[in-house]
Structures are given as structure tokens and as C-alpha cells.
Write a protein that holds these residues in place. Structure first.
Motif, PDB file in Angstrom:
ATOM      1  N   ASP A 244       0.830  -1.211   0.000  1.00  0.00           N
ATOM      2  CA  ASP A 244       0.000   0.000   0.000  1.00  0.00           C
ATOM      3  C   ASP A 244       0.863   1.260   0.000  1.00  0.00           C
ATOM      4  OD1 ASP A 244      -2.295  -1.471  -0.023  1.00  0.00           O
ATOM      5  OD2 ASP A 244      -2.621  -1.358   2.142  1.00  0.00           O
ATOM      6  N   ALA A 245       1.905   1.268   0.810  1.00  0.00           N
ATOM      7  CA  ALA A 245       2.773   2.451   0.861  1.00  0.00           C
ATOM      8  C   ALA A 245       3.540   2.630  -0.442  1.00  0.00           C
ATOM      9  CB  ALA A 245       3.738   2.337   2.042  1.00  0.00           C
ATOM     10  N   ALA A 246       3.766   1.513  -1.157  1.00  0.00           N
ATOM     11  CA  ALA A 246       4.527   1.559  -2.415  1.00  0.00           C
ATOM     12  C   ALA A 246       3.647   1.854  -3.622  1.00  0.00           C
ATOM     13  CB  ALA A 246       5.232   0.218  -2.637  1.00  0.00           C
ATOM     14  N   SER A 247       2.328   1.968  -3.397  1.00  0.00           N
ATOM     15  CA  SER A 247       1.404   1.946  -4.536  1.00  0.00           C
ATOM     16  C   SER A 247       1.539   3.142  -5.467  1.00  0.00           C
ATOM     17  CB  SER A 247      -0.038   1.823  -4.036  1.00  0.00           C
ATOM     18  OG  SER A 247      -0.330   2.914  -3.181  1.00  0.00           O
ATOM     19  N   ARG A 248       2.166   4.217  -5.029  1.00  0.00           N
ATOM     20  CA  ARG A 248       2.311   5.378  -5.933  1.00  0.00           C
ATOM     21  C   ARG A 248       3.735   5.597  -6.412  1.00  0.00           C
ATOM     22  NH1 ARG A 248      -2.015   9.799  -4.001  1.00  0.00           N
ATOM     23  NH2 ARG A 248      -3.748   8.369  -3.951  1.00  0.00           N
ATOM     24  N   LEU A 249       4.623   4.689  -6.063  1.00  0.00           N
ATOM     25  CA  LEU A 249       5.992   4.827  -6.582  1.00  0.00           C
ATOM     26  C   LEU A 249       5.916   4.611  -8.088  1.00  0.00           C
ATOM     27  CD1 LEU A 249       8.464   3.002  -4.175  1.00  0.00           C
ATOM     28  CD2 LEU A 249       8.255   5.452  -4.616  1.00  0.00           C
ATOM     29  N   GLU A 250       6.724   5.375  -8.825  1.00  0.00           N
ATOM     30  CA  GLU A 250       6.577   5.289 -10.271  1.00  0.00           C
ATOM     31  C   GLU A 250       6.882   3.902 -10.824  1.00  0.00           C
ATOM     32  OE1 GLU A 250       8.374   9.048 -11.149  1.00  0.00           O
ATOM     33  OE2 GLU A 250       6.515   9.822 -10.273  1.00  0.00           O
ATOM     34  N   GLU A 251       7.986   3.351 -10.373  1.00  0.00           N
ATOM     35  CA  GLU A 251       8.235   1.953 -10.758  1.00  0.00           C
ATOM     36  C   GLU A 251       8.189   1.179  -9.461  1.00  0.00           C
ATOM     37  OE1 GLU A 251      11.877   1.258 -12.891  1.00  0.00           O
ATOM     38  OE2 GLU A 251      11.521   3.116 -13.985  1.00  0.00           O
TER      39      GLU A 251
END
Ligand code: GLP
Length: 255
Positions: A244-251
Motif C-alpha cells: 500500500d505504501a509503495a502503490s504510488r511509486l513510479e516503478e
């Protein structure tokens, strides 16, 4: 200011439980390699699962904290150590009363005048230095992008000092304090420069509410507007996230 931008490791765990296991493994490995390790620790809800695992491992006889020294990042100001709202009480409750660590320090939130606070901050820096520096610093991230309580505008060479809390940070703490106005307006925090001197840094984040600031810190420019972005200039830093915390990282890298 010029700095070397490194490409820290990003670890994405499937969920919070796995995230905590991975971070606890890193801390355990550090302690096994160096029984006299110096750990930098964080408060907040994010590391709670890590502390639970470390306590279990201690109780199972897998870890020994007797030679370990711990320095916490920050403390509210003004704050009595015996207050249930203090980070001193938080660390006692969630970690130190369960393990055999003999030396753990939290910045002093009760030093009186500005000069006394500045003096106690200098002493904290000296204590870290005299312990040989921090081997492994664990960080959470606030929704303002703060690390410790280094709010936007904190320079990368800042040291332990009295800081003002951003309104968003106070809002996020309001429930625990029973209302926004009850949250202290200030805190004592290690500086960004103090944090960046640790030999290894793990920044952990969990949950969708952190996704946007994680993206800002990791994919945007390195800037004092997002203090956590300074971690990317560190030669040995890793970002540990759940999905969930990684869900907006570009890659989104996978485990
Ligand atoms: C507080 C602490 C920070 C922590 C942040 C995030 O402001 N001073 O060190 O990273 O909260 O808290 P949480 O993990 O509860 O989201």
C-alpha cells in the motif's frame, strides 16, 4: 548545495507483517554481527510490529540486547518523561521493559530555557559520538515528509535541536493526545545531519496514507521541502514498504 545522489534499495513486502519481519531481520543481523551495536530507533505506529518481533526474539533467546545502545530520534517539548504521551514512555512500554537493553536514550523534552535545551541537544550529539556513532538508524516518515521531527525546511546539515511541529503533524497526533490543542507545538529532534551520519539507514512506511509522501520522497527531487528525500543521498540506505505504501511509486519494484 551539491550532493551525491545514490540509488537506495527499495524493498516492497506484501503486507505489514512481512514488512516488519524484513526490518526485524536487518536489525537482528546487525546485532548478531555487532553485539555492541548502536541502534537509532523511531516512535510512531509504523515500527510497532518490528519491536514486537524483536521482543519475541529476545524472549526466545535469539537476541541479546545487553551490549546494545539505543538512541531515539525525538521527544515532544515540553514533555515530562513520565507522561503517558512521552516518547520515553512509548519506548519503555513497547520495547525496553521487555528486553535486557541497559543503555537507551531519548532526547530530553523537559530541559527548561532555550539555552538549556540547546545544551541538552549538544550533549545528546556528544553521547551519540562517544558511543561510536549510530550503526543502524530506523526511520518512519510523517505525512509532511518529516524524519524524526525534521519538518519541511529542515536543512540536510541540521543537528539535534528544538523544532516546531507542522499543523499536519499535530493533527496526526491529535487523537493520541485527546485533541489538536493538547499536542505540543514543539519537539526536540535529532537533525537531518545527525540522521545522515548513521552508517546504515532503514526508512519504513506502511499503508495507503503514506503512499503519496513516499512517492514525493523517493521519486521527486531531493529537497528540504521533503526532508525524507535527503535519505536518498546516503550511501547505505534502504526503503522498506508494504504494497500500500509503495502503490504510488513510479516503478514499483518487487521482492
Ligand atoms: C512521529 C515521529 C516520527 C514518525 C512519524 C510517523 O511524528 N516523530 O519519527 O516517523 O510520527 O508516525 P507513524 O509511524 O505513526 O505514521
Amino acid at each position: 548545495m551539491t550532493f551525491q545522489l545514490n540509488t537506495p534499495i527499495v524493498v516492497v513486502a506484501p503486507d505489514y507483517a512481512h514488512l516488519c519481519e524484513r526490518v526485524a531481520d536487518q536489525i537482528s543481523a546487525q546485532m548478531q554481527a555487532r553485539p555492541n551495536a548502536v541502534l537509532g530507533l523511531a516512535t510512531g505506529s509504523t515500527p510497532l510490529g518490528v519491536y514486537e518481533i524483536l521482543v519475541q526474539r529476545y524472549q526466545n533467546g535469539e537476541l541479546d540486547f545487553s551490549g546494545v545502545t539505543c538512541f531515539n530520534l525525538d521527544e515532544y517539548y515540553p514533555m515530562l518523561p513520565e507522561s503517558p504521551h512521552s516518547y520515553q514512555a512509548f519506548m519503555q512500554e513497547h520495547l525496553f521493559r521487555h528486553i535486557n537493553c541497559r543503555r537507551w536514550l531519548v532526547p530530553d523534552g523537559q530541559a527548561g530555557s532555550p539555552a538549556q535545551v540547546a545544551q541538552s541537544c549538544r550533549e545528546y550529539e556528544t553521547q551519540i559520538k562517544d558511543a561510536g556513532g549510530i550503526d543502524l538508524q530506523l526511520l518512519g516518515i510523517g505525512r509532511t515528509g518529516h524524519i524524526g521531527f525534521n519538518e519541511p525546511g529542515s536543512p540536510p546539515d541540521s543537528r539535534s535541536r528544538l523544532v516546531s511541529l507542522a499543523p499536519q503533524t499535530r493533527e496526526d497526533a491529535a487523537e493520541a493526545f485527546g485533541g489538536f490543542d493538547a499536542v505540543p507545538q514543539q519537539a526536540v529532534s535529532m537533525g537531518v545531519g545527525t540522521i545522515l551520519e548513521a552508517r546504515e539507514i532503514i526508512l519504513m512506511a506502511s499503508g495507503a496514507a503514506k503512499a503519496e509522501i513516499v512517492r514525493g520522497a523517493w521519486s521527486g527531487e531531493v529537497t528540504g521541502r521533503v526532508p525524507a528525500s535527503w535519505v536518498r543521498t546516503h550511501p547505505n540506505a534502504a526503503l522498506y514498504l508494504d504494497q500500500d505504501a509503495a502503490s504510488r511509486l513510479e516503478e514499483t519494484p518487487q521482492e
